[in-house]
Design a protein around this motif. Sequence first.
Motif, PDB file in Angstrom:
ATOM      1  N   GLY A 149      -9.795  -5.837 -42.933  1.00 28.62           N
ATOM      2  CA  GLY A 149      -9.073  -7.519 -43.378  1.00 28.62           C
ATOM      3  C   GLY A 149     -11.595  -7.469 -43.539  1.00 28.62           C
ATOM      4  N   ALA A 150     -12.018  -8.782 -43.252  1.00 25.78           N
ATOM      5  CA  ALA A 150     -13.359  -8.886 -43.561  1.00 25.78           C
ATOM      6  C   ALA A 150     -14.069  -8.743 -42.230  1.00 25.78           C
ATOM      7  N   VAL A 151     -14.761  -9.350 -41.461  1.00 22.88           N
ATOM      8  CA  VAL A 151     -15.323  -9.261 -40.716  1.00 22.88           C
ATOM      9  C   VAL A 151     -16.580 -10.318 -40.599  1.00 22.88           C
ATOM     10  N   ARG A 152     -16.597 -10.818 -39.817  1.00 26.27           N
ATOM     11  CA  ARG A 152     -17.049 -12.961 -39.691  1.00 26.27           C
ATOM     12  C   ARG A 152     -18.580 -12.524 -39.878  1.00 26.27           C
ATOM     13  N   PRO A 153     -19.385 -13.553 -41.057  1.00 24.23           N
ATOM     14  CA  PRO A 153     -20.840 -13.098 -39.712  1.00 24.23           C
ATOM     15  C   PRO A 153     -22.088 -13.203 -38.788  1.00 24.23           C
ATOM     16  N   HIS A 154     -21.638 -12.698 -37.884  1.00 22.43           N
ATOM     17  CA  HIS A 154     -21.350 -12.756 -36.300  1.00 22.43           C
ATOM     18  C   HIS A 154     -23.151 -12.012 -35.791  1.00 22.43           C
ATOM     19  N   VAL A 155     -23.431 -12.287 -34.298  1.00 25.14           N
ATOM     20  CA  VAL A 155     -24.574 -11.108 -33.416  1.00 25.14           C
ATOM     21  C   VAL A 155     -23.519 -10.813 -32.879  1.00 25.14           C
ATOM     22  N   ASP A 156     -23.845  -9.923 -31.850  1.00 25.33           N
ATOM     23  CA  ASP A 156     -23.372  -8.609 -30.992  1.00 25.33           C
ATOM     24  C   ASP A 156     -23.805  -9.678 -29.694  1.00 25.33           C
ATOM     25  N   GLY A 157     -24.318 -10.751 -29.684  1.00 23.25           N
ATOM     26  CA  GLY A 157     -25.029 -11.314 -28.593  1.00 23.25           C
ATOM     27  C   GLY A 157     -23.939 -12.339 -28.051  1.00 23.25           C
ATOM     28  N   THR A 158     -23.228 -12.769 -29.128  1.00 23.38           N
ATOM     29  CA  THR A 158     -21.663 -13.365 -29.095  1.00 23.38           C
ATOM     30  C   THR A 158     -21.034 -13.659 -28.341  1.00 23.38           C
ATOM     31  N   PHE A 159     -20.336 -11.486 -27.760  1.00 20.76           N
ATOM     32  CA  PHE A 159     -19.830 -11.529 -27.438  1.00 20.76           C
ATOM     33  C   PHE A 159     -20.305 -10.735 -26.378  1.00 20.76           C
ATOM     34  N   CYS A 182     -18.567  -1.718 -46.181  1.00 19.75           N
ATOM     35  CA  CYS A 182     -19.787  -1.636 -45.666  1.00 19.75           C
ATOM     36  C   CYS A 182     -21.193  -2.825 -44.764  1.00 19.75           C
ATOM     37  N   LEU A 183     -21.752  -2.602 -44.094  1.00 23.54           N
ATOM     38  CA  LEU A 183     -22.379  -3.574 -43.329  1.00 23.54           C
ATOM     39  C   LEU A 183     -23.356  -4.108 -44.377  1.00 23.54           C
ATOM     40  N   TRP A 184     -23.267  -5.639 -44.062  1.00 25.32           N
ATOM     41  CA  TRP A 184     -24.183  -6.492 -44.449  1.00 25.32           C
ATOM     42  C   TRP A 184     -25.191  -7.215 -43.090  1.00 25.32           C
ATOM     43  N   PHE A 185     -27.001  -7.587 -43.654  1.00 24.37           N
ATOM     44  CA  PHE A 185     -27.941  -7.907 -42.746  1.00 24.37           C
ATOM     45  C   PHE A 185     -28.163  -8.816 -43.458  1.00 24.37           C
ATOM     46  N   VAL A 186     -28.367  -9.467 -42.169  1.00 27.89           N
ATOM     47  CA  VAL A 186     -29.834 -10.911 -42.868  1.00 27.89           C
ATOM     48  C   VAL A 186     -31.356 -10.342 -42.127  1.00 27.89           C
ATOM     49  N   PRO A 187     -31.865  -9.613 -42.658  1.00 28.66           N
ATOM     50  CA  PRO A 187     -33.084  -8.743 -42.317  1.00 28.66           C
ATOM     51  C   PRO A 187     -33.943 -10.013 -41.250  1.00 28.66           C
ATOM     52  N   GLY A 188     -34.372 -10.370 -40.247  1.00 26.28           N
ATOM     53  CA  GLY A 188     -35.607 -10.924 -39.513  1.00 26.28           C
ATOM     54  C   GLY A 188     -34.466 -12.011 -38.950  1.00 26.28           C
ATOM     55  N   ILE A 236     -28.270  -1.601 -34.393  1.00 26.59           N
ATOM     56  CA  ILE A 236     -28.116  -3.254 -34.213  1.00 26.59           C
ATOM     57  C   ILE A 236     -28.686  -4.193 -32.768  1.00 26.59           C
ATOM     58  N   HIS A 237     -29.581  -4.515 -33.641  1.00 29.13           N
ATOM     59  CA  HIS A 237     -30.118  -5.996 -32.612  1.00 29.13           C
ATOM     60  C   HIS A 237     -29.181  -6.472 -32.185  1.00 29.13           C
ATOM     61  N   LYS A 238     -29.356  -7.131 -31.032  1.00 29.35           N
ATOM     62  CA  LYS A 238     -28.289  -7.510 -30.012  1.00 29.35           C
ATOM     63  C   LYS A 238     -28.110  -9.077 -30.636  1.00 29.35           C
ATOM     64  N   GLN A 239     -29.256  -9.929 -32.388  1.00 30.69           N
ATOM     65  CA  GLN A 239     -29.105 -11.124 -32.536  1.00 30.69           C
ATOM     66  C   GLN A 239     -29.255 -10.570 -34.109  1.00 30.69           C
ATOM     67  N   VAL A 240     -28.928 -10.169 -34.679  1.00 31.39           N
ATOM     68  CA  VAL A 240     -29.507 -10.401 -35.854  1.00 31.39           C
ATOM     69  C   VAL A 240     -27.590 -10.185 -36.591  1.00 31.39           C
ATOM     70  N   VAL A 241     -27.896 -11.166 -37.894  1.00 32.62           N
ATOM     71  CA  VAL A 241     -26.597 -11.497 -37.891  1.00 32.62           C
ATOM     72  C   VAL A 241     -25.828 -10.929 -38.696  1.00 32.62           C
ATOM     73  N   HIS A 242     -25.252 -10.099 -39.235  1.00 28.86           N
ATOM     74  CA  HIS A 242     -24.228  -8.845 -39.623  1.00 28.86           C
ATOM     75  C   HIS A 242     -22.257  -9.368 -39.894  1.00 28.86           C
ATOM     76  N   LYS A 243     -22.266  -9.083 -40.805  1.00 32.49           N
ATOM     77  CA  LYS A 243     -20.652  -9.099 -40.891  1.00 32.49           C
ATOM     78  C   LYS A 243     -20.289  -7.589 -42.329  1.00 32.49           C
ATOM     79  N   SER A 244     -19.104  -8.097 -42.277  1.00 28.99           N
ATOM     80  CA  SER A 244     -18.466  -6.535 -43.045  1.00 28.99           C
ATOM     81  C   SER A 244     -16.742  -7.191 -44.551  1.00 28.99           C
TER      82      SER A 244
END
Length: 291
Positions: A149-159, A182-188, A236-244
């Motif tokens: 399954g997909a992993v919704r956009p999130h930041v690790d610092g949420t958890f 694969c992983l997808w990131f929002v740089p910055g 992966i920084h705790k505040q960077v948005v990423h998903k798959s």
Amino acid sequence: MVQSGFCLSEDQKAQYLRDGFLILENFYTADQCQSLKQEIRRVIDQHKTEDKSSGTFSASDKEGDQNRDEYFMTSGDKIRLFYEQGQEGVKEGERALNKIGHALHTLNPTFRALSLDYQPTRDILRSLGFKAPVMCQSMYMFKRARVGGAVRPHVDGTFLHTDGRVVGIWVPLEPANRSNGCLWFVPGSHNDPITETYERTPQSGFTAMKVVGDLKKYPEESYVAAEMKAGDVALIHKQVVHKSEKNLSDKPRDAFTFHVFDSHNSDWSKLNWLQPTEGNPASFPLVYNDA
């Protein structure tokens, strides 16, 4: 060959600070990737004969079953199996695993040797300035062919709430590409504050979870794909948005990941789902102490 040292260059550290993530090659060798895949099969077989209990997990749904599941909430110092949610009626032997967690890095010697006790892990953490890093969790992540399954956009610092630093170390054990998730990131995006938190609820006696707030939404064109070879590593920084995305291919995309926070002069929130177990060496071990 795996690199003999994984100390980051000044350019690599600058890229991590600029983008909120960094991809490095050859964190594991092909043989090390294979050993982890073989070992997780042994873990699954052992579980089937000795335990048989399991839970479900959804990374695409804020209100997943894990929010109210004691099996999940007490898994921080154990090795437990979690299946994809929404497989009611599927035969037990045909259910698709979502992940296995959350203490492979302490309880399983094969996984421990390639995480907690692995010199490249220490090299990376020292390069990032961690003084007293604690490895709080580890997970073997499955994306089964045409099922994962997909992993919704999130930041690790949420958890993983802490006022200190957190880094996720994510290693695909097979090639990770656009077709298999694969992983997808929002740089910055790590420059934005955390606006969504996953918290224990007082109403439940702090035994159940809820998501508070909402993640900032980014346009799809903001995301960049991080296609990786087996054995490469994403920091992966705790505040960077990423998903798959879902695995739409006929190839699996297994990965091993673990999270580390710097306990030096920082506070670990009592509202985190993941809490240290006092007196249990499998829970929240120090990687090293340079403080």
